[in-house]
Design a protein around this motif. Sequence first.
Motif, mmCIF file in Angstrom:
data_model
loop_
_atom_site.group_PDB
_atom_site.id
_atom_site.type_symbol
_atom_site.label_atom_id
_atom_site.label_comp_id
_atom_site.label_asym_id
_atom_site.label_seq_id
_atom_site.Cartn_x
_atom_site.Cartn_y
_atom_site.Cartn_z
ATOM 1 N N ASN A 42 0.827 -1.217 0.000
ATOM 2 C CA ASN A 42 0.000 0.000 0.000
ATOM 3 C C ASN A 42 0.859 1.263 0.000
ATOM 4 N N ALA A 43 2.095 1.141 0.446
ATOM 5 C CA ALA A 43 3.017 2.283 0.459
ATOM 6 C C ALA A 43 3.757 2.312 -0.879
ATOM 7 N N ILE A 44 3.513 3.350 -1.667
ATOM 8 C CA ILE A 44 4.049 3.395 -3.041
ATOM 9 C C ILE A 44 4.727 4.738 -3.301
ATOM 10 N N VAL A 45 5.926 4.672 -3.860
ATOM 11 C CA VAL A 45 6.681 5.869 -4.233
ATOM 12 C C VAL A 45 7.027 5.776 -5.716
ATOM 13 N N VAL A 46 6.841 6.861 -6.444
ATOM 14 C CA VAL A 46 7.203 6.918 -7.856
ATOM 15 C C VAL A 46 8.550 7.622 -7.994
ATOM 16 N N LEU A 47 9.467 6.987 -8.703
ATOM 17 C CA LEU A 47 10.741 7.577 -9.085
ATOM 18 C C LEU A 47 10.636 7.903 -10.566
ATOM 19 N N ILE A 48 10.685 9.172 -10.921
ATOM 20 C CA ILE A 48 10.419 9.547 -12.310
ATOM 21 C C ILE A 48 11.441 10.547 -12.830
ATOM 22 N N HIS A 49 11.944 10.266 -14.020
ATOM 23 C CA HIS A 49 12.897 11.183 -14.635
ATOM 24 C C HIS A 49 12.146 12.208 -15.481
ATOM 25 N N GLN A 50 11.468 13.075 -14.793
ATOM 26 C CA GLN A 50 10.818 14.242 -15.371
ATOM 27 C C GLN A 50 10.686 15.237 -14.234
ATOM 28 N N GLY A 51 10.714 16.523 -14.540
ATOM 29 C CA GLY A 51 10.793 17.454 -13.431
ATOM 30 C C GLY A 51 10.138 18.788 -13.654
ATOM 31 N N GLY A 52 10.480 19.698 -12.763
ATOM 32 C CA GLY A 52 9.924 21.041 -12.785
ATOM 33 C C GLY A 52 11.021 22.083 -12.739
ATOM 34 N N SER A 95 5.706 23.595 -15.668
ATOM 35 C CA SER A 95 6.650 22.525 -15.321
ATOM 36 C C SER A 95 6.056 21.175 -15.701
ATOM 37 N N PRO A 96 6.773 20.361 -16.473
ATOM 38 C CA PRO A 96 6.219 19.086 -16.946
ATOM 39 C C PRO A 96 5.814 18.131 -15.832
ATOM 40 N N ILE A 97 6.427 18.252 -14.657
ATOM 41 C CA ILE A 97 6.106 17.323 -13.579
ATOM 42 C C ILE A 97 4.727 17.603 -12.981
ATOM 43 N N LEU A 98 4.217 18.814 -13.111
ATOM 44 C CA LEU A 98 2.969 19.171 -12.427
ATOM 45 C C LEU A 98 1.751 18.381 -12.914
ATOM 46 N N PRO A 99 1.484 18.304 -14.220
ATOM 47 C CA PRO A 99 0.323 17.499 -14.632
ATOM 48 C C PRO A 99 0.481 16.023 -14.297
ATOM 49 N N ILE A 100 1.710 15.539 -14.258
ATOM 50 C CA ILE A 100 1.938 14.149 -13.863
ATOM 51 C C ILE A 100 1.597 13.980 -12.396
ATOM 52 N N VAL A 152 9.586 11.189 -6.380
ATOM 53 C CA VAL A 152 10.975 11.652 -6.474
ATOM 54 C C VAL A 152 11.257 11.897 -7.946
ATOM 55 N N SER A 153 11.618 13.127 -8.306
ATOM 56 C CA SER A 153 11.731 13.491 -9.722
ATOM 57 C C SER A 153 13.136 13.960 -10.075
ATOM 58 N N GLY A 154 13.336 14.291 -11.351
ATOM 59 C CA GLY A 154 14.651 14.735 -11.825
ATOM 60 C C GLY A 154 14.556 15.369 -13.194
ATOM 61 N N HIS A 155 15.608 15.233 -13.978
ATOM 62 C CA HIS A 155 15.691 15.653 -15.378
ATOM 63 C C HIS A 155 15.982 17.142 -15.570
ATOM 64 N N THR A 156 15.349 18.017 -14.808
ATOM 65 C CA THR A 156 15.538 19.452 -15.020
ATOM 66 C C THR A 156 16.737 20.013 -14.265
ATOM 67 N N HIS A 157 17.392 19.175 -13.459
ATOM 68 C CA HIS A 157 18.587 19.580 -12.709
ATOM 69 C C HIS A 157 18.289 20.698 -11.708
ATOM 70 N N GLN A 158 17.072 20.741 -11.200
ATOM 71 C CA GLN A 158 16.657 21.810 -10.298
ATOM 72 C C GLN A 158 16.405 21.277 -8.886
ATOM 73 N N PRO A 159 16.598 22.127 -7.873
ATOM 74 C CA PRO A 159 16.285 21.715 -6.508
ATOM 75 C C PRO A 159 14.890 22.198 -6.088
ATOM 76 N N TYR A 160 14.077 21.289 -5.581
ATOM 77 C CA TYR A 160 12.784 21.689 -5.022
ATOM 78 C C TYR A 160 12.224 20.583 -4.137
ATOM 79 N N VAL A 161 11.437 21.016 -3.170
ATOM 80 C CA VAL A 161 10.697 20.125 -2.279
ATOM 81 C C VAL A 161 9.324 20.765 -2.138
ATOM 82 N N CYS A 162 8.336 20.211 -2.824
ATOM 83 C CA CYS A 162 7.033 20.874 -2.937
ATOM 84 C C CYS A 162 5.883 19.908 -2.705
#
Length: 607
Positions: free
Chosen positions: A259-269, A304-309, A321-331
């Motif tokens: 039931n505990a699920i985390v998505v690791l995705i190479h797309q970001g904001g 930001s492409p990660i937002l609609p996802i 947990v996202s990436g790709h844009t090389h940016q730092p954020y915790v939102c």
Amino acid sequence: MTHSRTRRLVGVVAVAAAAATVAATAGGTATAAKNGPTMDIQLLSFNDFHGNLEPPSGSSGRVTVDHRLDPATGKAVDVTKDAGGAEYLATNLANARKGHPNSLTVAAGDLIGASPFLSAAFHDEPTIEALNAMKLDASAVGNHEFDEGYKELQRMADGGCIDDGAGANNQDSCPGGKTFTGANFDYLAANVDYAGTDKTILPAYTIKKVKGAKIGFIGMTLKDTPSIVTAAGVAGLEFKDEVTTANKLVPELKKKGVNAIVVLIHQGGVPNQQVWYGPDNKPYTVNPTYDYTCAKGGTLAADSPILPIAKNLDPAIDMIVSGHTHQPYVCNVPDPKGQQRMVTSASSFGRLFTDTNLTYDRRTQDIVRTSVSSANMIVSREVPKDPTQTSIINTYKELVKPIASRVIGHVNTDVTRTQNSAGESQLGDLIADAQLADPSVVTNGQKPVIAFMNPGGIRSDLTYANSPYGEAPGDITFEEAFTVQPFNNYLVSLDLTGAQIKQVLNEQWSGANAGTGRKILQVNAGFNYSYSGTTLGAVTVNGQPLVDTQTYRVVTNNFLQGGGDGFATMAKGTNVYYGGLDIDAFANYLEANSPYTPGPLTRITAN
């Protein structure tokens, strides 16, 4: 969804670490107190490491921590701190795990590819070795994991050596009789299938157990990966929608009691700019600090492409947990039920990692959403170097010397990638000329007359004073040349009509590139064009006007030839012929035209 190849299971458990200040907290309805017995779990994460074993230099090795007014100009400037390097990342992760007996470490792709020469010379085997030593548990694949093709990515996961001639082509798999066992962590590719099947090229997800708690990790790359990597490397594959893929896997994981699920995705904001108030109490628009978004009032850009996802992933998914844009954020981004859900990214090159602490409810076997707190942490270089990482780096630095130190040419001055007002650069000219001169792309005696180079593929300057191996000033080693073009793309010759070439030039500012800023292609001597705004002007080949109905032989790298960077018309070329590696053409040209002095930037004219 099934995975057609067997993968070893990596057990879990790491010890965990010191914790950071809560940067953001996801909202929900349940609380740990009401839900009964719970346990604390730590999740450490990073992304876009790109094989940076040694501390990255320049702006790639700094993070913005504050701002100040420059007394000379009166303008606001960044205050930065040096960060990154595998030796320091490993130590920072180990320190963070202290006091956290229930800890996992994960990543969001682009761990390899576009790597510095120390790793790239050995097909990124050193980076996989380093990540294994850091106790990485799982990672999504990113687009750069496909730089040398998906079969090579599978080798990265499963191990084995390449018979590549022991450095004959400036790369050496398993050097000095070493073995390569592959990743000890799970490389995940949930949305990458063999075309026409439901079989993924690597596992879609992994389930980690921490003292009875089960957490599922779904790993994905961005669905647009084929448009930004070499076409040959992903031929025969299908990249599926991220949201559809992950949401289909939720019921499958639940059937397995997860039931505990985390998505690791190479797309970001991309964070919006920060408004900073100086000591004069005036507002200044500045680059956001590494911890500004979203904990200190920062926000992600609406496009930001990660937002609609993030907004459409199944509410059962607890964190992204996202990436790709090389940016730092915790939102926090609301899920489809309106509950806040954590979305993180830790910049790039190992400069930051994200420390997330959460509560696991043993009764519901789920993460208590209100407990999730995350903060980006600087990978400080003020800690001791990890000795295992130091050993890995030193071993490969010795092994790479025969390849790296070979002097291939001489420059009389710096040759830079700095573009003039029209978008032309000295290095762009040099690389395009090298492509045109490469004999490997000549077919049936027909030589290309036009060369195109994408500016984003030029990653460093040739600096006269740089002497990494003690060579004379102006001498250029293979390592220095490689740093300019680190992707190991193949050169490709093809036929395009004059009309198609004009369309390619128009695609610098239209189509997929409309509104994104110019992507000015670098061209060879003898090919000239002008433009005004978004209007193409005169185009000539060897002094003669380009004829729409005439066919011209063109050379470029296979990234552009496959339609990369939004140049779709490139993929419509005919009589396609693959030659040698772009770095070899570049090195050979420098060797044949040494000493080299850059000429005037007159090939492209902007009115």
